[in-house]
Design an enzyme around this catalytic site. Structure first.
Site, mmCIF file in Angstrom:
data_model
loop_
_atom_site.group_PDB
_atom_site.id
_atom_site.type_symbol
_atom_site.label_atom_id
_atom_site.label_comp_id
_atom_site.label_asym_id
_atom_site.label_seq_id
_atom_site.Cartn_x
_atom_site.Cartn_y
_atom_site.Cartn_z
ATOM 1 N N ASP A 270 0.736 -0.993 0.054
ATOM 2 C CA ASP A 270 0.181 -0.181 0.107
ATOM 3 C C ASP A 270 0.864 1.284 0.022
ATOM 4 O OD1 ASP A 270 -2.824 1.222 0.027
ATOM 5 O OD2 ASP A 270 -1.933 1.789 2.705
ATOM 6 N N GLU B 246 2.087 -0.645 -5.166
ATOM 7 C CA GLU B 246 0.652 0.391 -5.816
ATOM 8 C C GLU B 246 1.402 1.799 -4.801
ATOM 9 O OE1 GLU B 246 -3.456 2.639 -3.844
ATOM 10 O OE2 GLU B 246 -0.927 2.633 -2.729
#
Ligand code: NOJ
Length: 545
Positions: A210, A271
Site C-alpha cells: 500500500d 501500489e
C-alpha cells in the site's frame, strides 16, 4: 534462472478480493474469511491464477482496514488466524497463489506503537517511530508545514501531551487516525521485515504494498504549496516532497532479499501512483519489486491514440528494466471501469459519484468496459481484476449519503463522494437475501435493486454474459499464452487499434463506423456480437490468424 514456477507472476491474472464485500458467512452484513474460502471454487471456475486480499487485520476500520492496529492477527469481524490459514491452504489446494496486503506507510492510531507515542515525551524513542514535529508560530499552534491529507484538510494533527498541555503535531497523509511511520527509524524497518516473515511463514505468495511511493518523505519536509495529492491521481511534474522519493527503493531491495530466501516465487506488487512510466519502472528493477500497478493505463482515455501511447510507454519502460507490465482497470479506490467508461470520452475521472451527479450511461459503460477488458487480457504481462468486474457490475452511483463510510467523503467536507460506490457487497444469487452475499438481508453498504440481474447465477452458463466472456477470455489467454507473448502492432485505419500476440489478432474499434476483420481471421471471442462479420463501435475481437 529461477525454476519456472517462481516466475508465475509474470503473466498471472490476479483477482482482488475486498473482504468486507465478497461473501458474508455469518449474516452480520460484513464479508469474512470463511465466506471467501467457501467461494474459492468459483474463482477457480473463473480461471484466475491468484487472489489478492485487501486488509483483514485488526483495525478500527476508519479506512476500511487500511488503518491496521495489529499486523500479525485477523480482525474478529473477518475471522481468526486459523481462518486465514484455512483460506491460504484452500487457495493453494485450488492451484491458486495467494497475496495479502501490507500497509507500511502508516498504522492505525490504535496501534500499540502510536498509543505508546502519545503517552511518551517529545523526542522519545516511541515518538520517533512516527513523524512528530513542533508546530509553527509563537505557541506552536500552526501545523509544521503546508502538506494536505490525501483525503482532504491538513496532513497534521496536534496532540495533547500527557501533562494536558497542547503539544506536538504528527503527520498523517491519509486520515487523522492513520499516523505516518518514520521510515528513517530502524525499529520501523525491523518490524516490517518481521511482519513479512510472519506471513511468508504462513504460506502467502506475496504482498501488495500500500502507498509504496510514500514511505520516505523529503528530509526537510519542505512546504508543498500546490494542490494536495489526490487519491488515485497521477501528478504531473517532479515528485512532491511526500511521494516517490529515491529513498524508498532501498526498503524494497531489503524486502526483496527477504522474499528471495523463500521458495516458490514470493512477490511484491507496488501500489504507487507515480509518473512517468520510467519513474514507476524503478520500483520493478530486478532487485526490487516484481510488479507495479499501471495506473496510467487505468486512466487512459477511451480512444485509439492514447491507448496505444500508454501501452507503448508502459511496455518500453518495463522492458528497459527487464520487468513485465501489470495492467489494471478497476480496484477498490476508483470508480468501476464499467461506469467510468459510461461518460463522454475525455471527461475527467470522478472520485466517486453521487445521486445528484451526472450519471454514467450504464449500457455504453458496460459495452466499453467489456471491450477494454478483452484488450487488457490480451496484453503481455500480468493483469489484475477487481471482484465483481467479471459480472459487469457498475458503480453504485446512488448510495444515499447517510450510508457513506469513506473518510474522503468526510474529510473533503462532503465534496468528494469517495469510494463506497465500488465497494458494495457483490451479488451471487438473484433471488436470495442480500443477493447471496450472505445468509441475511444485511449488507454494510446498501445494494441497489438492479443487482439481481448481475448475480452470478443469472450469468453462469449464459452465452454472451459478462461472466462467460471473462471465463472464455481467461481460458483462451492460457491456451494462447497471451500474457507471455510479445506484442506487435498491426496497421489499421485510425480509430481501430490492432496488435498481434503470436497467432492471435486483437482488434478494438474506437471509431463510430463498423471495422472490417482481416480476410481469413477466425473469431475466437468478441466483447459483443459482430455486425454482419464486422467489428462494431466499442468492441474488441480476438481472432486466430
Ligand atoms: C491505498 C489504498 O488502496 C486505499 O484504499 C487507502 O485508503 C490508502 N492507500 C491509504 O492506506
Amino acid at each position: 534462472m529461477p525454476p519456472l514456477d517462481d516466475a508465475w507472476w509474470r503473466d498471472a491474472v490476479i483477482y482482488q478480493v475486498y473482504p468486507r464485500s465478497f461473501a458474508d458467512s455469518d449474516g452480520d452484513g460484513m464479508g469474512d474469511l470463511p465466506g471467501i474460502t467457501s467461494h474459492l471454487g468459483d474463482l477457480r471456475e473463473l480461471g484466475v491464477d491468484a487472489v489478492w486480499l485487501s486488509p483483514f487485520y485488526p483495525s478500527p476500520q476508519n479506512d476500511a482496514g487500511y488503518d491496521v492496529s495489529d499486523y500479525r492477527a485477523v480482525d474478529p469481524r473477518f475471522g481468526t488466524l486459523a481462518d486465514a490459514d484455512e483460506l491460504i491452504a484452500g487457495a493453494h489446494a485450488q492451484g491458486m497463489k495467494f497475496i495479502v496486503d501490507l500497509v507500511p506507510n502508516h498504522t492505525s492510531d490504535e496501534h500499540a506503537w502510536f498509543q505508546e507515542a502519545l503517552g511518551a515525551a517529545p523526542g522519545s524513542a516511541a515518538r520517533n517511530r512516527y513523524i512528530f514535529r513542533d508546530g509553527k508560530g509563537e505557541h506552536g499552534d500552526e501545523p509544521p508545514n503546508s502538506w494536505q491529507s490525501v483525503f482532504g484538510g491538513s496532513a497534521w494533527e496536534r496532540v495533547t501531551e500527557p501533562d494536558g498541555t497542547p503539544g506536538q503535531w504528527y503527520l498523517h497523509l491519509f486520515d487523522v487516525t492513520q499516523p505516518d511511520l518514520d521510515w528513517g527509524n530502524s525499529d520501523v524497518r525491523a518490524e516490517f521485515v518481521s511482519v513479512l516473515k510472519f506471513w511468508l511463514d504462513r504460506g502467502v505468495d506475496g504482498f501488495r504494498v500500500d502507498v509504496a511511493h510514500g514511505l520516505v518523505k523529503e528530509q526537510n519536509l519542505t512546504d508543498w504549496t500546490q494542490a494536495g495529492p489526490v487519491l488515485g491521481g497521477l501528478d504531473v511534474g517532479p515528485p512532491p516532497p511526500m511521494w516517490d522519493q529515491d529513498g524508498v527503493h532501498e526498503i524494497y531491495q531489503q524486502w526483496r532479499s527477504v522474499l528471495d530466501t523463500y521458495p516458490g516465487g514470493r512477490i511484491l506488487v507496488a501500489e504507487a501512483w507515480v509518473q512517468p512510466a520510467e519513474r514507476l519502472a524503478r520500483y520493478v528493477r530486478p532487485d526490487e519489486m516484481h510488479q507495479a500497478f499501471n495506473f496510467a493505463y487505468l486512466d487512459a482515455s477511451w480512444s485509439a491514440d492514447p491507448q496505444r501511447k500508454v501501452i507503448d510507454e508502459s511496455l518500453a519502460a518495463n522492458d528497459a528494466v527487464g520487468a513485465t507490465t501489470t495492467w489494471v482497470l478497476s480496484n477498490h479506490d476508483v470508480v468501476r471501469h464499467t461506469s467510468r467508461l459510461g461518460y463522454p470520452v475525455g471527461e475527467a475521472r470522478m472520485h466517486g459519484i453521487g445521486i445528484d451527479d451526472p450519471q454514467p450511461d450504464t449500457a455504453l459503460g458496460l459495452r466499453r468496459a467489456r471491450a477494454a477488458t478483452l484488450q487488457m487480457l490480451a496484453l503481455p504481462g500480468s493483469a489484475y481484476l477487481y471482484q465483481g468486474e467479471e459480472l459487469g457490475l457498475p458503480e453504485h452511483t446512488r448510495i444515499p449519503d447517510e450510508f457513506r463510510q469513506d473518510p474522503a467523503w468526510f474529510r473533503s467536507g462532503h465534496t468528494e463522494r469517495g469510494r463506497d460506490g465500488c465497494r458494495v457487497p457483490i451479488p451471487w444469487e438473484a433471488d436470495a437475501p442480500s443477493y447471496g452475499f450472505g445468509p441475511s438481508d444485511s449488507s454494510w453498504l446498501p445494494q441497489p435493486p438492479e443487482w439481481a440481474e448481475y448475480a452470478l447465477d443469472r450469468q453462469r452458463g449464459v452465452p454472451g454474459s459478462t461472466y462467460e466472456m471473462y471465463r472464455a477470455a481467461l481460458r483462451l489467454r492460457h491456451e494462447h499464452r497471451l500474457g507471455a507473448n510479445a506484442l506487435t502492432w498491426v496497421d489499421t485505419p485510425a480509430d481501430v487499434l490492432a496488435f498481434r500476440s503470436d497467432d492471435v489478432l486483437v482488434l478494438t474499434n474506437f471509431g463510430s463506423a463498423p471495422a472490417e476483420l482481416p480476410l481469413g481471421a477466425r473469431v475466437l471471442l468478441s466483447s459483443a456480437p459482430l455486425d454482419d462479420g464486422r467489428i462494431p463501435t466499442d468492441v474488441t475481437v480476438w481472432a486466430a490468424v
